[in-house]
Write a protein that holds these residues in place. Structure first.
Motif, PDB file in Angstrom:
ATOM      1  N   UNK A 132       9.727  -2.402  -3.314  1.00 51.59           N
ATOM      2  CA  UNK A 132       8.739  -1.664  -2.525  1.00 51.59           C
ATOM      3  C   UNK A 132       9.320  -1.245  -1.180  1.00 51.59           C
ATOM      4  N   UNK A 133      10.061  -2.159  -0.558  1.00 50.55           N
ATOM      5  CA  UNK A 133      10.675  -1.831   0.725  1.00 50.55           C
ATOM      6  C   UNK A 133      11.693  -0.704   0.567  1.00 50.55           C
ATOM      7  N   UNK A 134      12.547  -0.813  -0.438  1.00 51.31           N
ATOM      8  CA  UNK A 134      13.589   0.197  -0.636  1.00 51.31           C
ATOM      9  C   UNK A 134      12.998   1.570  -0.965  1.00 51.31           C
ATOM     10  N   UNK A 135      11.800   1.594  -1.537  1.00 53.42           N
ATOM     11  CA  UNK A 135      11.133   2.861  -1.830  1.00 53.42           C
ATOM     12  C   UNK A 135      10.350   3.404  -0.635  1.00 53.42           C
ATOM     13  N   UNK A 136      10.322   2.645   0.474  1.00 53.20           N
ATOM     14  CA  UNK A 136       9.622   3.094   1.665  1.00 53.20           C
ATOM     15  C   UNK A 136       8.129   2.845   1.653  1.00 53.20           C
ATOM     16  N   UNK A 137       7.635   2.022   0.734  1.00 55.12           N
ATOM     17  CA  UNK A 137       6.208   1.750   0.648  1.00 55.12           C
ATOM     18  C   UNK A 137       5.762   0.660   1.613  1.00 55.12           C
ATOM     19  N   UNK A 138       6.685  -0.085   2.155  1.00 56.89           N
ATOM     20  CA  UNK A 138       6.381  -1.072   3.177  1.00 56.89           C
ATOM     21  C   UNK A 138       7.641  -1.365   3.977  1.00 56.89           C
ATOM     22  N   UNK A 139       7.442  -2.011   5.118  1.00 52.70           N
ATOM     23  CA  UNK A 139       8.551  -2.519   5.926  1.00 52.70           C
ATOM     24  C   UNK A 139       8.434  -4.028   5.955  1.00 52.70           C
ATOM     25  N   UNK A 140       9.553  -4.710   5.957  1.00 51.22           N
ATOM     26  CA  UNK A 140       9.504  -6.168   5.960  1.00 51.22           C
ATOM     27  C   UNK A 140       8.855  -6.712   7.218  1.00 51.22           C
ATOM     28  N   UNK A 141       8.850  -5.925   8.292  1.00 52.87           N
ATOM     29  CA  UNK A 141       8.211  -6.354   9.540  1.00 52.87           C
ATOM     30  C   UNK A 141       6.712  -6.091   9.547  1.00 52.87           C
ATOM     31  N   UNK A 142       6.184  -5.447   8.505  1.00 52.95           N
ATOM     32  CA  UNK A 142       4.744  -5.170   8.444  1.00 52.95           C
ATOM     33  C   UNK A 142       3.961  -6.470   8.324  1.00 52.95           C
ATOM     34  N   UNK A 143       2.855  -6.597   9.065  1.00 58.35           N
ATOM     35  CA  UNK A 143       1.956  -7.722   8.787  1.00 58.35           C
ATOM     36  C   UNK A 143       1.286  -7.520   7.431  1.00 58.35           C
ATOM     37  N   UNK A 144       1.025  -8.620   6.757  1.00 60.43           N
ATOM     38  CA  UNK A 144       0.426  -8.530   5.423  1.00 60.43           C
ATOM     39  C   UNK A 144      -0.873  -7.739   5.462  1.00 60.43           C
ATOM     40  N   UNK A 145      -1.667  -7.916   6.530  1.00 64.33           N
ATOM     41  CA  UNK A 145      -2.959  -7.260   6.625  1.00 64.33           C
ATOM     42  C   UNK A 145      -2.893  -5.746   6.637  1.00 64.33           C
ATOM     43  N   UNK A 146      -1.737  -5.167   6.935  1.00 71.95           N
ATOM     44  CA  UNK A 146      -1.610  -3.713   6.899  1.00 71.95           C
ATOM     45  C   UNK A 146      -1.760  -3.180   5.481  1.00 71.95           C
ATOM     46  N   UNK A 147      -1.343  -3.962   4.493  1.00 73.79           N
ATOM     47  CA  UNK A 147      -1.389  -3.518   3.101  1.00 73.79           C
ATOM     48  C   UNK A 147      -2.390  -4.307   2.257  1.00 73.79           C
ATOM     49  N   UNK A 148      -2.678  -5.541   2.672  1.00 77.13           N
ATOM     50  CA  UNK A 148      -3.578  -6.407   1.908  1.00 77.13           C
ATOM     51  C   UNK A 148      -4.513  -7.099   2.906  1.00 77.13           C
ATOM     52  N   UNK A 192       2.168 -12.575  -1.933  1.00 70.95           N
ATOM     53  CA  UNK A 192       3.142 -11.508  -2.207  1.00 70.95           C
ATOM     54  C   UNK A 192       2.890 -10.880  -3.571  1.00 70.95           C
ATOM     55  N   UNK A 193       2.523 -11.688  -4.549  1.00 68.09           N
ATOM     56  CA  UNK A 193       2.181 -11.132  -5.857  1.00 68.09           C
ATOM     57  C   UNK A 193       0.979 -10.206  -5.759  1.00 68.09           C
ATOM     58  N   UNK A 194      -0.017 -10.598  -4.950  1.00 65.35           N
ATOM     59  CA  UNK A 194      -1.185  -9.745  -4.753  1.00 65.35           C
ATOM     60  C   UNK A 194      -0.811  -8.462  -4.016  1.00 65.35           C
ATOM     61  N   UNK A 222      -0.117  -2.460  -4.095  1.00 64.09           N
ATOM     62  CA  UNK A 222       0.689  -1.257  -3.889  1.00 64.09           C
ATOM     63  C   UNK A 222       1.099  -0.578  -5.191  1.00 64.09           C
ATOM     64  N   UNK A 223       1.135  -1.324  -6.295  1.00 63.80           N
ATOM     65  CA  UNK A 223       1.508  -0.728  -7.578  1.00 63.80           C
ATOM     66  C   UNK A 223       0.309  -0.359  -8.448  1.00 63.80           C
ATOM     67  N   UNK A 224      -0.856  -0.927  -8.142  1.00 62.50           N
ATOM     68  CA  UNK A 224      -2.026  -0.615  -8.936  1.00 62.50           C
ATOM     69  C   UNK A 224      -2.016  -1.218 -10.317  1.00 62.50           C
TER      70      UNK A 224
END
Length: 465
Positions: A85-101, A169-171, A176-178
């Motif tokens: 996901x990171x390599x595809x640009x869908x998230x950054x490792x520095x992102x807080x989890x709450x930004x996506x979940x 992380x699994x969630x 992000x993948x649906x």
């Protein structure tokens, strides 16, 4: 080499004395560890070159197609999904989890901290013990952590292993993948790597899990639970043959799944060790271990009825795994590490033959030789793989390798200059003036031309005092 050789390996690729030593070590582990069965294997340069097994049944031993539960080795698979996901640009490792979940008790913990177990989260879920109870008891993400005190330490300060962190992380992967993390894993990792015997639930043939009484030679079956949302922490079942494929992937990468560069990032320590003589550490989903002078990476695993270990030694081109179906007994992680040592001792890795460059770039060739940072001598070499290597002649620690970039600069690959840029600075007439590496100036002579060295050079030059 045939495709069949690459997938299944061939036991005769190791010497008979090596195979005997490996089998002896496995036999001792099964006997002294009092485990119903034990299967192990060695991977060399991407091939499963040896497997061995012992069991409590006379004349029978599990083959590399029998499934065992691999416990927390599951986390290495989940980490690969997150790095994709990171390599595809869908998230950054520095992102807080709450930004996506959003809405979990770990909203402010970063993705990198979850991967490295440095987010300060609790080690386990609230009671009851998740490994032995049905996942239906924890249907929601809010059930994975205590609402009042999900953090046991300040985030980012230290390594504190957290199983619920990997469930989150699994969630995240699912959001992000649906699709379910298990389906994403099958589609994006298992199918491309040919790992069709790695599954969320056991499929025949598989080993049953047992507890062995500590003071008597009797056994008790362990439950084979579906842990539900906690699955990303340790649900997977796999085989010796599939773990051989996984070890080969962790060693070299596969661009269809994850690049070698990203895997190298995963195995760098994410949190500093507690002491200088560290023996274990953690990267981004990969455990690190020192064993008999070797630095290994991989992961250990345990679930009720099973223990597992998988390690890779990049320096030796070797990996090994061990699987057992007892809750406690033989140390399968220790055994896997020892199998690497045995193989390396009997058959040390042969260095690659020296070969010259197939093409000569005269401009690069002209850059080789001595360079000076101030008065410190260094030498720049051009390797056969097209990489420039800078080494300090006095044995310092600022040596690095550099690979070429499209803009004519060079990117540092390791040591002090990792990620830094080397630029060749030229005079107006095109001749080389000096090298610039992250503002450090390297000249062809000690404290070279005043125009190149920051702060200038005494106009009287070198002289006796």
């Amino acid at each position: 080499m045939t495709e069949d050789d690459r997938i299944t390996g061939r036991s005769d690729r190791l010497l008979p004395t090596t195979r005997r030593a490996l089998l002896h070590r496995v036999a001792v582990a099964q006997s002294e560890g009092r485990t119903p069965s034990l299967v192990a294997g060695v991977v060399r340069d991407g091939l499963l070159v040896w497997t061995g097994a012992r069991s409590m049944v006379d004349g029978h031993a599990p083959d590399p197609d029998v499934q065992y539960r691999i416990g927390s080795i599951t986390k290495t698979f989940v980490a690969v999904l997150v790095l994709r996901l990171r390599d595809e640009g869908l998230l950054d490792l520095a992102d807080p989890l709450g930004r996506h979940l959003p809405g979990t008790p770990a909203d402010d913990v970063t993705v990198a901290q979850l991967l490295a177990h440095s987010g300060g989260l609790a080690a386990e879920t609230p009671a009851p013990w998740w490994e032995r109870t049905d996942g239906a008891l924890r249907p929601g993400l809010d059930d994975l952590l205590e609402q009042e005190s999900p953090l046991k330490h300040p985030a980012g300060r230290l390594h504190h292993y957290s199983n619920p962190g990997y469930a989150l992380l699994g969630a995240l992967v699912e959001r992000l993948r649906g699709a379910s993390w298990g389906e994403v894993l099958r589609r994006e990792v298992l199918v491309p790597l040919g790992m069709d015997r790695t599954t969320l639930l056991p499929e025949h043939p598989h080993a049953g899990g047992f507890a062995v009484h500590p003071w008597a030679n009797v056994m008790l079956p362990e439950p084979l639970t579906d842990t539900g949302r906690m699955g990303p922490a340790g649900q997977l079942w796999s085989t010796g043959a599939d773990l051989g494929r996984w070890a080969a992937f962790l060693a070299a990468g596969d661009d269809a799944v994850l690049s070698a560069d990203t895997l190298a990032e995963m195995r760098r320590p994410a949190v500093g060790p507690d002491d200088a003589d560290w023996t274990s550490g953690y990267g981004l989903g990969l455990q690190l271990r020192r064993h008999e002078g070797r630095v290994l990476y991989g992961h250990t695993g345990s679930m009720p009825g099973f223990t597992a270990g998988l390690w890779v030694s990049a320096a030796d081109g070797l990996a090994a795994f061990a699987l057992s179906n007892a809750t406690s007994g033989p140390s399968t992680p220790q055994l896997a590490a020892e199998l690497i040592g045995i193989t390396a001792a009997h058959e040390p890795r042969l260095p690659e033959p020296w070969r010259p460059l197939t093409e000569v770039d005269e401009e690069l060739l002209a850059l080789t030789g001595p360079w000076y940072w101030g008065a410190a001598p260094n030498v720049l070499s051009l390797r056969a793989d097209g990489v420039l290597e800078l080494a300090q002649l006095a044995g310092g620690r600022r040596g690095s390798r550099f690979r070429p970039c499209a803009d004519g600069s060079w990117l540092g690959l390791d040591n002090y200059y990792t990620g830094e840029t080397l630029r060749v600075v030229r005079h107006p007439d095109g001749t080389v003036s000096h090298l610039d590496i992250g503002s450090f100036v390297y000249t062809r002579e000690p404290y070279g031309p005043a125009g190149a060295v920051p702060g200038g050079v005494d106009p009287e030059g070198w002289r006796a005092f």
